[in-house]
Enzyme design. Structure first.
Site, PDB file in Angstrom:
ATOM      1  CG  ASP A  21      37.214  68.342  40.423  1.00 53.95           C
ATOM      2  OD1 ASP A  21      38.173  67.885  41.073  1.00 53.95           O
ATOM      3  OD2 ASP A  21      36.990  69.554  40.302  1.00 53.95           O
ATOM      4  CG  ASN A  69      45.869  66.708  37.888  1.00 49.34           C
ATOM      5  OD1 ASN A  69      45.085  65.998  37.276  1.00 49.34           O
ATOM      6  ND2 ASN A  69      45.451  67.787  38.555  1.00 49.34           N
TER       7      ASN A  69
HETATM    8  C1  IPE Z   1      40.719  68.283  36.501  1.00 49.83           C
HETATM    9  O1  IPE Z   1      40.531  68.452  37.856  1.00 49.83           O
HETATM   10  C2  IPE Z   1      41.590  67.089  36.229  1.00 49.83           C
HETATM   11  C3  IPE Z   1      41.004  65.786  36.529  1.00 49.83           C
HETATM   12  C4  IPE Z   1      39.798  65.564  36.961  1.00 49.83           C
HETATM   13  C5  IPE Z   1      41.878  64.662  36.316  1.00 49.83           C
HETATM   14  P1  IPE Z   1      41.439  69.447  38.750  1.00 49.83           P
HETATM   15  O2  IPE Z   1      40.934  69.302  40.128  1.00 49.83           O
HETATM   16  O3  IPE Z   1      42.870  69.152  38.519  1.00 49.83           O
HETATM   17  O4  IPE Z   1      41.105  70.867  38.133  1.00 49.83           O
HETATM   18  P2  IPE Z   1      41.220  72.325  38.768  1.00 49.83           P
HETATM   19  O5  IPE Z   1      42.605  72.457  39.326  1.00 49.83           O
HETATM   20  O6  IPE Z   1      40.183  72.423  39.843  1.00 49.83           O
HETATM   21  O7  IPE Z   1      40.927  73.263  37.642  1.00 49.83           O
HETATM   22  C1  IPE Z   2      39.890  64.695  41.100  1.00 49.78           C
HETATM   23  O1  IPE Z   2      39.780  64.999  42.434  1.00 49.78           O
HETATM   24  C2  IPE Z   2      41.029  63.728  40.824  1.00 49.78           C
HETATM   25  C3  IPE Z   2      42.162  64.319  40.122  1.00 49.78           C
HETATM   26  C4  IPE Z   2      42.286  65.558  39.737  1.00 49.78           C
HETATM   27  C5  IPE Z   2      43.267  63.443  39.829  1.00 49.78           C
HETATM   28  P1  IPE Z   2      40.615  66.179  43.120  1.00 49.78           P
HETATM   29  O2  IPE Z   2      41.833  65.571  43.751  1.00 49.78           O
HETATM   30  O3  IPE Z   2      40.876  67.283  42.190  1.00 49.78           O
HETATM   31  O4  IPE Z   2      39.614  66.617  44.246  1.00 49.78           O
HETATM   32  P2  IPE Z   2      39.363  68.093  44.794  1.00 49.78           P
HETATM   33  O5  IPE Z   2      39.034  68.950  43.614  1.00 49.78           O
HETATM   34  O6  IPE Z   2      40.624  68.530  45.473  1.00 49.78           O
HETATM   35  O7  IPE Z   2      38.216  67.937  45.737  1.00 49.78           O
HETATM   36 MG    MG Z   3      39.853  68.987  41.738  1.00 48.91          MG
END
Ligand code: IPE
Ligand code: IPE
Ligand code: MG
Length: 254
Positions: A21, A69
């Site tokens: 993340d 997602n």
């Molecule tokens: C979890 O991260 C999913 C992945 C890392 C693929 P998110 O960024 O989607 O999770 P939330 O929305 O902060 O809970």
């Molecule tokens: C994790 O990074 C990747 C996926 C969830 C696919 P994020 O895109 O969630 O990054 P933040 O949480 O917005 O920083």
């Molecule tokens: Mg995230």
């Protein structure tokens, strides 16, 4: 048991699962598009897979795309799909040559057809590799996986007349059944939640939350998470530290 003079060296995790993340925040802090954060995230994944075996890890499960997602803007979803194509396209041969077995966890429904073909090919091509197991959770949700396992058990009851439900059998019906138990779940970026990842498998996993954003991750950060794990005392409900129970035995459950 070891003597008081020579304590056994702390055991490291065999199976590490990572919620990768922070790609978006990494990009925002640099004033660059989120797509660049995701691209750097793939580089971090390469570094982390490379570092894992020397740290005693032989199985890694990474959260690449959750069932939730899909609610992101269309162009971000399409960037993420593009990265899957690129990652498998450029890395599959190298992973295969290194003896890595690749498995994709998650529902195939809703995933673009060409990606389903790509991931099927990755699984087929690496099926007999035994040095390292890499599971990529893609279009994965812990609840969806539990529901799919429950449905499979209902179907089995209807077709085979087997109505028993045990933890062992249920665990073997989940998409993670081929992997050893999850020892350690890491989440980067400072968030402290599971976001629907490995809901069954997390039961006795150790959780480590690291403040680093995923695109900055690599060998040092993984080594740090593992050293935190080694300082934990896992008791599994008992009174003393124990090693993880052996993985589910296929014979026992059939
Ligand atoms: C979890 O991260 C999913 C992945 C890392 C693929 P998110 O960024 O989607 O999770 P939330 O929305 O902060 O809970
Ligand atoms: C994790 O990074 C990747 C996926 C969830 C696919 P994020 O895109 O969630 O990054 P933040 O949480 O917005 O920083
Ligand atoms: Mg995230």
């Amino acid at each position: 048991m070891s003597s008081a003079q020579s304590p056994a060296p702390a055991k490291g995790p065999s199976h590490v699962a990572i919620i990768m993340d922070g790609n978006g925040r990494w990009a925002e802090r640099r004033g660059v598009p989120r797509s660049l954060g995701h691209r750097e995230g793939v580089q971090a994944l390469r570094r982390t897979i490379k570092a894992a075996p020397d740290l005693g890890v032989n199985c890694m499960t990474v959260f690449g795309f959750s069932t939730e997602n899909w609610s992101r803007p269309k162009d971000e979803v399409s960037d993420l799909m593009g990265l899957v194509r690129a990652f498998v396209g450029t890395d599959l041969k190298r992973l295969d040559d290194a003896g890595v077995r690749v498995r994709i966890l998650g529902r195939r429904t809703g995933v673009p057809r060409d990606i389903v073909e790509i991931i099927d090919r990755a699984e087929r091509q690496t099926a007999s590799n035994t040095k390292f197991l890499l599971q990529v959770a893609f279009n994965y949700g812990g609840r969806a996986d539990l529901v799919d396992a429950a449905q499979a058990m209902v179907d089995r009851a209807a077709s085979e007349g087997r109505f028993d439900v045990t933890e062992e059998l249920f665990g073997r019906t989940l998409s993670t059944a081929d992997a050893p138990p999850v020892d350690l779940i890491i989440r980067t970026s400072g968030e402290q939640r599971l976001s629907n990842f490995l809901l069954w498998e997390c039961a006795y996993a150790e959780l480590v939350f690291q403040d680093i954003l995923w695109p900055d991750y690599g060998q040092d950060a993984l080594a740090d998470a593992i050293s935190q794990f080694k300082r934990r005392e896992r008791r599994f409900g008992g009174r003393e530290a124990q090693d993880a129970p052996a993985s589910v035995s296929v014979e026992a459950a059939s």
